[in-house]
Design a protein around this motif. Sequence first.
Motif, PDB file in Angstrom:
ATOM      1  N   UNK A 110       0.840  -1.203   0.000  1.00 52.88           N
ATOM      2  CA  UNK A 110       0.000   0.000   0.000  1.00 52.88           C
ATOM      3  C   UNK A 110       0.876   1.255   0.000  1.00 52.88           C
ATOM      4  N   UNK A 111       1.926   1.236   0.792  1.00 52.66           N
ATOM      5  CA  UNK A 111       2.851   2.379   0.824  1.00 52.66           C
ATOM      6  C   UNK A 111       3.503   2.589  -0.538  1.00 52.66           C
ATOM      7  N   UNK A 112       3.810   1.489  -1.229  1.00 47.84           N
ATOM      8  CA  UNK A 112       4.405   1.586  -2.569  1.00 47.84           C
ATOM      9  C   UNK A 112       3.424   2.210  -3.563  1.00 47.84           C
ATOM     10  N   UNK A 113       2.139   1.868  -3.433  1.00 48.42           N
ATOM     11  CA  UNK A 113       1.123   2.437  -4.323  1.00 48.42           C
ATOM     12  C   UNK A 113       0.981   3.936  -4.057  1.00 48.42           C
ATOM     13  N   UNK A 114       0.902   4.327  -2.803  1.00 51.05           N
ATOM     14  CA  UNK A 114       0.782   5.749  -2.459  1.00 51.05           C
ATOM     15  C   UNK A 114       1.996   6.514  -2.979  1.00 51.05           C
ATOM     16  N   UNK A 115       3.171   5.916  -2.879  1.00 54.11           N
ATOM     17  CA  UNK A 115       4.395   6.552  -3.403  1.00 54.11           C
ATOM     18  C   UNK A 115       4.267   6.798  -4.903  1.00 54.11           C
ATOM     19  N   UNK A 116       3.731   5.816  -5.618  1.00 52.18           N
ATOM     20  CA  UNK A 116       3.570   5.987  -7.073  1.00 52.18           C
ATOM     21  C   UNK A 116       2.508   7.039  -7.394  1.00 52.18           C
ATOM     22  N   UNK A 117       1.457   7.120  -6.588  1.00 51.67           N
ATOM     23  CA  UNK A 117       0.483   8.200  -6.750  1.00 51.67           C
ATOM     24  C   UNK A 117       1.200   9.546  -6.666  1.00 51.67           C
TER      25      UNK A 117
END
Length: 167
Positions: A110-117
Motif C-alpha cells: 500500500x505504501x508503494x502504491x501511495x508513493x507511485x500516486x
Amino acid sequence: YLASLFDGLRFPLGWFYEDEYLSPILLYRGERIAICATQGYLYIQRVNDSVMRGKFSAAKMSMINMYEERINWFEQWGYNDLLPGAYQKYFWSLRHCYKKTLSDEYKKEHEAVVKRFKELKLKNLHMSDKFLCICGRIGCLKFGEKIINLKEKLKCCFKRIVVRLKR
C-alpha cells in the motif's frame, strides 16, 4: 504472430497480465498488421478463477509495473497520441491496487502504491482523475471516489431538472 517477433522476448516470470506486457512490443516490432473480420481470439473471463476477481496477492501489483513500462515505451517510441490512454490504464491500476492493499496484510504494498500516486504526473490525467490522484497521495482515495460519485449524481439530477423546465 511471427516467431521472429519474439526474438529476445519472454513473458516476465511471476507477472500477471503478461499478454498486455508483450502486446505493444510485438505490435511495434511488426512490419505489417492485418485486421480481419473473423474472430480469432476468444477471451474467457471466469467468475471465480479470474485474475481480476480472484484473491489479491502482492504479485498482482505487477500490473502497475507493466503499465509503467508501457508509458516508457510509448514515450521512447514517440507515440505521444497513445500516452493519454496509457496513463489512464496506469492510473486505473494504481486505484485498483490501492483498494486491494488497504488491509494490514499489504501495508508495504500500500505504501508503494501511495508513493507511485505521488510520483504520477497530473498533467497526463483527466480532471476528475487528477482529483482522485491527489486524494490517493494523501490517503483518502475512498473519500475522493465518493465525491466524484456525488458529482455525477448531481450532474444527472441537474440534467433532469433542465429537461423538465424546458417542457
